[in-house]
Design an enzyme around this catalytic site. Structure first.
Site, PDB file in Angstrom:
ATOM      1  N   ARG A  23      11.409   0.311  -9.576  1.00 53.79           N
ATOM      2  CA  ARG A  23      10.059   0.386  -9.024  1.00 53.79           C
ATOM      3  C   ARG A  23       9.034   0.258 -10.119  1.00 53.79           C
ATOM      4  O   ARG A  23       9.088   1.009 -11.100  1.00 53.79           O
ATOM      5  CB  ARG A  23       9.845   1.719  -8.315  1.00 53.79           C
ATOM      6  N   SER A 115       9.293   1.933  -0.980  1.00 52.88           N
ATOM      7  CA  SER A 115       9.352   3.052  -0.034  1.00 52.88           C
ATOM      8  C   SER A 115       7.976   3.552   0.387  1.00 52.88           C
ATOM      9  O   SER A 115       7.219   2.842   1.031  1.00 52.88           O
ATOM     10  CB  SER A 115      10.188   4.174  -0.645  1.00 52.88           C
ATOM     11  N   ASP A 289       9.126   1.928   4.318  1.00 53.13           N
ATOM     12  CA  ASP A 289      10.356   1.183   4.626  1.00 53.13           C
ATOM     13  C   ASP A 289      11.178   1.830   5.731  1.00 53.13           C
ATOM     14  O   ASP A 289      12.299   1.395   6.003  1.00 53.13           O
ATOM     15  CB  ASP A 289      11.199   1.002   3.358  1.00 53.13           C
ATOM     16  N   THR A 356      19.361  14.827  -6.122  1.00 52.37           N
ATOM     17  CA  THR A 356      18.313  14.150  -5.364  1.00 52.37           C
ATOM     18  C   THR A 356      18.592  12.650  -5.271  1.00 52.37           C
ATOM     19  O   THR A 356      18.896  12.017  -6.276  1.00 52.37           O
ATOM     20  CB  THR A 356      16.964  14.384  -6.067  1.00 52.37           C
ATOM     21  N   GLU A 375      17.119  15.640   2.954  1.00 54.52           N
ATOM     22  CA  GLU A 375      16.408  16.041   1.747  1.00 54.52           C
ATOM     23  C   GLU A 375      15.071  16.651   2.167  1.00 54.52           C
ATOM     24  O   GLU A 375      14.524  16.308   3.220  1.00 54.52           O
ATOM     25  CB  GLU A 375      16.156  14.836   0.856  1.00 54.52           C
ATOM     26  N   SER A 377      12.414  15.952   1.019  1.00 51.79           N
ATOM     27  CA  SER A 377      11.382  14.920   0.888  1.00 51.79           C
ATOM     28  C   SER A 377      11.277  14.070   2.152  1.00 51.79           C
ATOM     29  O   SER A 377      11.072  12.865   2.063  1.00 51.79           O
ATOM     30  CB  SER A 377      11.691  14.055  -0.320  1.00 51.79           C
TER      31      SER A 377
HETATM   32  C1  G1P Z   1      11.944  11.046  -4.107  1.00 50.09           C
HETATM   33  C2  G1P Z   1      12.467  12.241  -3.353  1.00 50.09           C
HETATM   34  C3  G1P Z   1      13.943  12.085  -3.108  1.00 50.09           C
HETATM   35  C4  G1P Z   1      14.210  10.762  -2.384  1.00 50.09           C
HETATM   36  C5  G1P Z   1      13.587   9.622  -3.153  1.00 50.09           C
HETATM   37  C6  G1P Z   1      13.709   8.310  -2.402  1.00 50.09           C
HETATM   38  O1  G1P Z   1      12.579  10.962  -5.349  1.00 50.09           O
HETATM   39  O2  G1P Z   1      12.200  13.437  -4.046  1.00 50.09           O
HETATM   40  O3  G1P Z   1      14.405  13.174  -2.352  1.00 50.09           O
HETATM   41  O4  G1P Z   1      15.582  10.538  -2.256  1.00 50.09           O
HETATM   42  O5  G1P Z   1      12.211   9.879  -3.369  1.00 50.09           O
HETATM   43  O6  G1P Z   1      13.066   8.356  -1.161  1.00 50.09           O
HETATM   44  P1  G1P Z   1      11.912  11.488  -6.706  1.00 50.09           P
HETATM   45  O7  G1P Z   1      10.577  10.809  -6.818  1.00 50.09           O
HETATM   46  O8  G1P Z   1      11.754  12.965  -6.520  1.00 50.09           O
HETATM   47  O9  G1P Z   1      12.896  11.107  -7.765  1.00 50.09           O
HETATM   48 ZN    ZN Z   2      11.417   5.183   2.032  1.00 53.45          ZN
END
Ligand code: G1P
Ligand code: ZN
Length: 561
Positions: A23, A115, A289, A356, A375, A377
């Protein structure tokens, strides 16, 4: 017949994929050969398996997706790929891609998404590789891709190969001595079929229409101008009959219409304000997404994702798919609140705690050990695919509500009465400089490395917490035995409360500090209290011990969940 060309390239040293793919800012991907290198490295990492392979390509509709799709078509053709399946207009939600890979047994996918990060020429882009199980590539694969990018000398492509991806069609092209096929497909169809197989659509339909016994359950869906628009229109609109005006922001836009397509209380505040007015029984939002979800009940009653996971776990048998497959086990990422652990205990089911990122659930699912996971998140999903799934989560809630006949708030209250409530919050300090963010982490590391830290009493106001354990979370996969280290600094207290610090692995620049706080209450008089009030002592202890303000200058986080 079209010819292959090979172009000398220059090396970029920053193509290491993070929590979920590579990213960066769009402008980084727009540098000459930057995108080409990464795509070439993905195909190189396949070794001989690339010959006559089939890959799926699509993304969340953000700015630069279409350009990258046409680059991928040219590079795939030159690298002996047999066939590319492309979502029309480059549109393909992350969960729908995962389903497509599995259903048609393709070799994997290149998913073009950042995302929930904002889109547009000045914002983010991302490329993620998914494997043949339909899930995000595990670390071994992403590491291999990264290694290749560091010594790549050239990339191959077919310069004259141009395919119109606005039309559903199949095109066969002779490239050198081989045939190469590009099939542009409707990205929604197969996903809708899958959802109808999993859930009890007639019951959900009755719920949202109302019946003699029950008034209409009013649902509002906010796609935040991300990729879920066409999926939501088909599933909630055409299939379930939810009115057009209740499916909002449902046209995928390259810049998400200026919205930040992250379904949380901060960025989906339009939805929260609408539902707060009391007309709707449920509001749901999805990310760019389509793999994340936020669920709120009447009057914007917020369902914390960790609770959402626990409630789904407790009621899974009400969903036809799980009646068929049985419940194989549950899992959550380490920082996710542990409400689901209690459900697992009650059902005598396995519960796994992984780092994660969704990629860590894949092996467990493939081995038949895991049915439902999530999660904190805003990610929830099951073994129906190998990605988290926003629309699936919404349908799961609707299916359960249709069977239980309760409101969202009642479902939560009843759950807490049985299991107690895990209060949870996450503080995000977004867009920090990398150096000070690292200093915050070092601050904690030096604390927890001190052997005297165990047993130490930490207090704020009249609350005192005794440190039971503190570490940097690491995880050994029980299936392939791979070890993943440095996954977050944990401080566990004797009463079951937790403080966790991690640096985000999905940002495109700078650093984001995430602070996760959890505590557990069994006294029903606390259940309706605000998590921020209950958790205040622990929050303050965490802020003080990390010296976050001193290091970063931040008095407050940018997002509180
Ligand atoms: C974040 C979320 C994590 C998720 C990821 C992708 O990652 O915390 O749970 O899987 O986005 O959607 P992070 O930015 O904390 O590494
Ligand atoms: Zn996403």
């Amino acid at each position: 017949m079209m010819n292959i060309e090979e172009t000398k390239t220059n090396i970029f040293n920053d193509q290491k994929p993070g929590t979920s793919g590579l990213r960066k800012k769009v402008t980084v991907f727009q540098q000459e050969f930057y995108t080409e290198n990464f795509v070439q490295a993905i195909f190189d990492a396949q070794g001989d398996r690339v010959v006559d392979s089939t890959f799926v390509v699509g993304g969340d509709g953000r700015y630069y997706v279409k350009e990258v799709v046409s680059k991928i078509i040219k590079i795939a053709a030159a690298n002996r790929v047999g066939k590319l399946i492309v979502g029309r207009n480059g549109i393909f939600s992350t969960p729908a891609i995962s389903n497509y890979i599995r259903k048609y047994k393709t070799n994997g996918a290149i998913v073009l998404t950042a995302s929930h990060n904002p889109g547009g020429p000045d914002n983010d882009f991302g490329i993620k590789f998914n494997c043949e199980n339909g899930g995000p590539a595990p670390d071994q694969v992403t590491n291999r891709i990264f290694e290749i990018t560091k010594s790549l000398e050239s990339f191959k492509y077919v310069p004259n190969l141009i395919i119109d991806i606005e039309k559903e069609q199949s095109t066969a092209i002779q490239v050198g001595d081989r045939k190469f096929v590009v099939e542009v497909i409707n990205p929604v169809e197969d996903y809708v079929v899958l959802m109808k197989e999993i859930f009890d659509f007639p019951s959900i339909k009755e719920l949202v229409h109302g019946s003699a016994e029950r008034p209409k359950f009013e649902l509002i869906v906010d796609c935040l101008n991300g990729v879920t628009g066409p999926y939501a229109q088909c599933i909630f609109g055409t299939e379930l009959g939810v009115g057009e005006s209740s499916i909002v922001h449902s046209t995928p836009l390259e810049d998400f219409g200026g919205l930040h397509p992250d379904p949380n209380l901060t960025y989906a505040s339009n939805l929260v304000d609408t539902v707060r007015k009391g007309v709707y029984d449920m509001g749901v939002a999805f990310d760019g997404d389509g793999d994340r979800n936020m669920i709120i009940g009447k009057n914007a009653f917020f369902v914390n994702p960790s609770d959402s996971l626990a409630v789904l776990a407790d009621n899974l048998e009400l969903i036809p798919y799980f009646k068929k497959t049985g419940i194989k086990g549950f899992a959550r990422s380490m920082p996710t609140g542990s409400a689901v652990d209690r459900v697992a205990l009650n059902k005598a089911c396995d519960i796994f705690e992984v780092p994660t990122g969704w990629k860590y659930f894949g092996n467990l699912m493939d081995a038949g050990r895991l049915s439902l996971c999530g999660e904190e998140s805003f990610g929830t999903g099951s073994d129906h695919i190998r990605e988290k799934d926003g629309i699936w989560a919404c349908l799961a809630w609707l299916n359960i509500i249709a069977k239980l006949g309760k409101s969202i708030e009642e479902v939560l209250m009843d759950h807490w009465k049985i299991y107690g409530r895990h209060f949870f919050t996450r503080y995000d300090y977004e867009g920090c400089e990398s150096l000070p963010a690292n200093e915050v982490m070092i601050e904690i590391v030096s604390l927890i490395q001190n052997p005297k830290f165990i047993g130490e009493k930490l207090s704020w106001g009249d609350k005192t917490y005794v440190v039971q354990k503190a570490d940097d979370f690491s995880y050994q996969d029980i299936i392939d035995h791979s070890l993943t280290v440095n996954q977050g600094l944990r401080i566990l207290f004797e009463d079951g409360s937790r403080i966790v610090f991690r640096l985000s692995g999905t940002g495109s620049s700078g650093a984001t500090i995430r602070l996760y706080i959890e505590s557990y209450e069994t006294n029903p008089s606390t259940f309706m209290m605000d998590a921020q009030v209950i958790l205040k002592p622990l929050i303050n202890i965490a802020i003080n011990m990390s010296k976050v303000e001193e290091h970063t200058g931040r008095k407050f986080p940018t997002v509180i969940t």
